[in-house]
Design a protein around this motif. Sequence first.
Motif, PDB file in Angstrom:
ATOM      1  N   TYR A 116     -18.713  -6.652   1.764  1.00  0.00           N
ATOM      2  CA  TYR A 116     -19.221  -5.292   1.614  1.00  0.00           C
ATOM      3  C   TYR A 116     -20.158  -5.216   0.414  1.00  0.00           C
ATOM      4  O   TYR A 116     -20.175  -6.099  -0.449  1.00  0.00           O
ATOM      5  N   GLU A 117     -20.900  -4.128   0.367  1.00  0.00           N
ATOM      6  CA  GLU A 117     -21.819  -3.894  -0.733  1.00  0.00           C
ATOM      7  C   GLU A 117     -21.073  -3.689  -2.050  1.00  0.00           C
ATOM      8  O   GLU A 117     -21.560  -4.085  -3.103  1.00  0.00           O
ATOM      9  N   ASP A 118     -19.903  -3.063  -2.006  1.00  0.00           N
ATOM     10  CA  ASP A 118     -19.110  -2.914  -3.225  1.00  0.00           C
ATOM     11  C   ASP A 118     -17.617  -3.037  -2.916  1.00  0.00           C
ATOM     12  O   ASP A 118     -17.193  -2.971  -1.772  1.00  0.00           O
ATOM     13  N   THR A 119     -16.827  -3.231  -3.954  1.00  0.00           N
ATOM     14  CA  THR A 119     -15.402  -3.509  -3.779  1.00  0.00           C
ATOM     15  C   THR A 119     -14.600  -2.298  -3.337  1.00  0.00           C
ATOM     16  O   THR A 119     -13.524  -2.463  -2.765  1.00  0.00           O
ATOM     17  N   ARG A 120     -15.082  -1.111  -3.561  1.00  0.00           N
ATOM     18  CA  ARG A 120     -14.339   0.072  -3.105  1.00  0.00           C
ATOM     19  C   ARG A 120     -14.195   0.062  -1.593  1.00  0.00           C
ATOM     20  O   ARG A 120     -13.178   0.486  -1.050  1.00  0.00           O
ATOM     21  N   SER A 121     -15.193  -0.450  -0.911  1.00  0.00           N
ATOM     22  CA  SER A 121     -15.134  -0.532   0.549  1.00  0.00           C
ATOM     23  C   SER A 121     -14.068  -1.515   1.008  1.00  0.00           C
ATOM     24  O   SER A 121     -13.415  -1.304   2.039  1.00  0.00           O
ATOM     25  N   THR A 122     -13.866  -2.593   0.239  1.00  0.00           N
ATOM     26  CA  THR A 122     -12.833  -3.562   0.625  1.00  0.00           C
ATOM     27  C   THR A 122     -11.450  -2.925   0.562  1.00  0.00           C
ATOM     28  O   THR A 122     -10.616  -3.168   1.425  1.00  0.00           O
ATOM     29  N   ILE A 123     -11.224  -2.106  -0.453  1.00  0.00           N
ATOM     30  CA  ILE A 123      -9.927  -1.439  -0.592  1.00  0.00           C
ATOM     31  C   ILE A 123      -9.683  -0.514   0.593  1.00  0.00           C
ATOM     32  O   ILE A 123      -8.601  -0.503   1.192  1.00  0.00           O
ATOM     33  N   SER A 164       0.822  -1.209   0.000  1.00  0.00           N
ATOM     34  CA  SER A 164       0.000   0.000   0.000  1.00  0.00           C
ATOM     35  C   SER A 164       0.856   1.259   0.000  1.00  0.00           C
ATOM     36  O   SER A 164       0.561   2.218  -0.711  1.00  0.00           O
ATOM     37  N   GLU A 165       1.943   1.260   0.778  1.00  0.00           N
ATOM     38  CA  GLU A 165       2.835   2.420   0.802  1.00  0.00           C
ATOM     39  C   GLU A 165       3.513   2.615  -0.548  1.00  0.00           C
ATOM     40  O   GLU A 165       3.670   3.740  -1.025  1.00  0.00           O
ATOM     41  N   HIS A 166       3.894   1.519  -1.191  1.00  0.00           N
ATOM     42  CA  HIS A 166       4.516   1.587  -2.516  1.00  0.00           C
ATOM     43  C   HIS A 166       3.547   2.197  -3.533  1.00  0.00           C
ATOM     44  O   HIS A 166       3.947   3.008  -4.373  1.00  0.00           O
ATOM     45  N   GLU A 167       2.283   1.802  -3.456  1.00  0.00           N
ATOM     46  CA  GLU A 167       1.267   2.377  -4.350  1.00  0.00           C
ATOM     47  C   GLU A 167       1.105   3.871  -4.127  1.00  0.00           C
ATOM     48  O   GLU A 167       0.960   4.633  -5.074  1.00  0.00           O
ATOM     49  N   LEU A 168       1.091   4.287  -2.874  1.00  0.00           N
ATOM     50  CA  LEU A 168       0.961   5.710  -2.568  1.00  0.00           C
ATOM     51  C   LEU A 168       2.125   6.513  -3.139  1.00  0.00           C
ATOM     52  O   LEU A 168       1.930   7.588  -3.710  1.00  0.00           O
ATOM     53  N   GLN A 169       3.327   5.989  -3.007  1.00  0.00           N
ATOM     54  CA  GLN A 169       4.509   6.698  -3.496  1.00  0.00           C
ATOM     55  C   GLN A 169       4.512   6.797  -5.020  1.00  0.00           C
ATOM     56  O   GLN A 169       4.996   7.774  -5.579  1.00  0.00           O
ATOM     57  N   ASN A 170       3.984   5.783  -5.684  1.00  0.00           N
ATOM     58  CA  ASN A 170       4.022   5.750  -7.148  1.00  0.00           C
ATOM     59  C   ASN A 170       2.702   6.154  -7.802  1.00  0.00           C
ATOM     60  O   ASN A 170       2.547   6.010  -9.011  1.00  0.00           O
ATOM     61  N   ASN A 171       1.740   6.610  -7.008  1.00  0.00           N
ATOM     62  CA  ASN A 171       0.417   7.005  -7.514  1.00  0.00           C
ATOM     63  C   ASN A 171      -0.223   5.923  -8.382  1.00  0.00           C
ATOM     64  O   ASN A 171      -0.784   6.205  -9.435  1.00  0.00           O
ATOM     65  N   ALA A 172      -0.114   4.686  -7.950  1.00  0.00           N
ATOM     66  CA  ALA A 172      -0.680   3.564  -8.701  1.00  0.00           C
ATOM     67  C   ALA A 172      -2.186   3.513  -8.492  1.00  0.00           C
ATOM     68  O   ALA A 172      -2.661   3.460  -7.366  1.00  0.00           O
ATOM     69  N   THR A 173      -2.918   3.575  -9.587  1.00  0.00           N
ATOM     70  CA  THR A 173      -4.372   3.471  -9.530  1.00  0.00           C
ATOM     71  C   THR A 173      -4.854   2.545 -10.632  1.00  0.00           C
ATOM     72  O   THR A 173      -4.110   2.220 -11.558  1.00  0.00           O
ATOM     73  N   GLY A 174      -6.102   2.143 -10.550  1.00  0.00           N
ATOM     74  CA  GLY A 174      -6.688   1.309 -11.600  1.00  0.00           C
ATOM     75  C   GLY A 174      -5.974  -0.014 -11.742  1.00  0.00           C
ATOM     76  O   GLY A 174      -5.709  -0.711 -10.770  1.00  0.00           O
ATOM     77  N   LYS A 175      -5.620  -0.369 -12.967  1.00  0.00           N
ATOM     78  CA  LYS A 175      -4.985  -1.660 -13.256  1.00  0.00           C
ATOM     79  C   LYS A 175      -3.584  -1.773 -12.645  1.00  0.00           C
ATOM     80  O   LYS A 175      -3.078  -2.854 -12.461  1.00  0.00           O
ATOM     81  N   ALA A 176      -2.940  -0.661 -12.356  1.00  0.00           N
ATOM     82  CA  ALA A 176      -1.602  -0.688 -11.761  1.00  0.00           C
ATOM     83  C   ALA A 176      -1.648  -1.031 -10.277  1.00  0.00           C
ATOM     84  O   ALA A 176      -0.633  -1.366  -9.685  1.00  0.00           O
ATOM     85  N   SER A 177      -2.805  -0.963  -9.664  1.00  0.00           N
ATOM     86  CA  SER A 177      -2.941  -1.227  -8.237  1.00  0.00           C
ATOM     87  C   SER A 177      -3.002  -2.728  -7.968  1.00  0.00           C
ATOM     88  O   SER A 177      -3.601  -3.491  -8.726  1.00  0.00           O
ATOM     89  N   TRP A 178      -2.415  -3.149  -6.863  1.00  0.00           N
ATOM     90  CA  TRP A 178      -2.479  -4.559  -6.487  1.00  0.00           C
ATOM     91  C   TRP A 178      -3.901  -4.954  -6.082  1.00  0.00           C
ATOM     92  O   TRP A 178      -4.256  -6.128  -6.111  1.00  0.00           O
ATOM     93  N   HIS A 179      -4.725  -3.972  -5.747  1.00  0.00           N
ATOM     94  CA  HIS A 179      -6.109  -4.249  -5.375  1.00  0.00           C
ATOM     95  C   HIS A 179      -6.934  -4.682  -6.591  1.00  0.00           C
ATOM     96  O   HIS A 179      -7.975  -5.309  -6.436  1.00  0.00           O
ATOM     97  N   ASP A 180      -6.481  -4.337  -7.791  1.00  0.00           N
ATOM     98  CA  ASP A 180      -7.265  -4.591  -9.006  1.00  0.00           C
ATOM     99  C   ASP A 180      -7.546  -6.077  -9.228  1.00  0.00           C
ATOM    100  O   ASP A 180      -8.584  -6.428  -9.770  1.00  0.00           O
TER     101      ASP A 180
END
Length: 160
Positions: A84-91, A14-30
């Motif tokens: 959860y009702e949707d996946t955004r809440s899991t993230i 999560s910290e690595h994602e924050l530093q690299n502004n990883a969103t969408g498909k680049a995120s490990w949560h995807d």
Amino acid sequence: MNPLTNVKNVIKLSEHELQNNATGKASWHDMYRDSAWIFVGGFPYTLTEGDLICVFSQYGEIVNIHLVRDKETGKSKGFCFICYEDTRSTILAVDNLNGIKILNRTIRVDHVMDYKPPKDDKSDGTLETCAPLPQVYAGNIKGEDDKKSSSSSSDRKKRK
């Protein structure tokens, strides 16, 4: 692997994602975008479903919870699965609650790929399925809402 090592690894991701502004498909949560289930482990055995809902509902609507209990004694085993009702809440839950302390115990919160809650003879079947809400924006063409809001604000100005 030690559960606390898992906690640290998820925090590092999560910290690595924050530093690299990883969103969408680049995120490990995807890779978990099709599952609204999370695993919660390491919490005190005294916590009930209600206690867990109080803590985890701050990140979204909980539609199902399976607190794993000993079959003979009925006592909690210290881990559960929450949907959860949707996946955004899991993230949000994974990023914000993984590694926190509850009653002096560090909890582990992580995504679950394919979880199926156990069938319960007493269940009416309403909470047995849990899927993320589809991300559909039906009937909303870009700019359509902008026109409505600007006309309504001009109408309010005319009334004054």
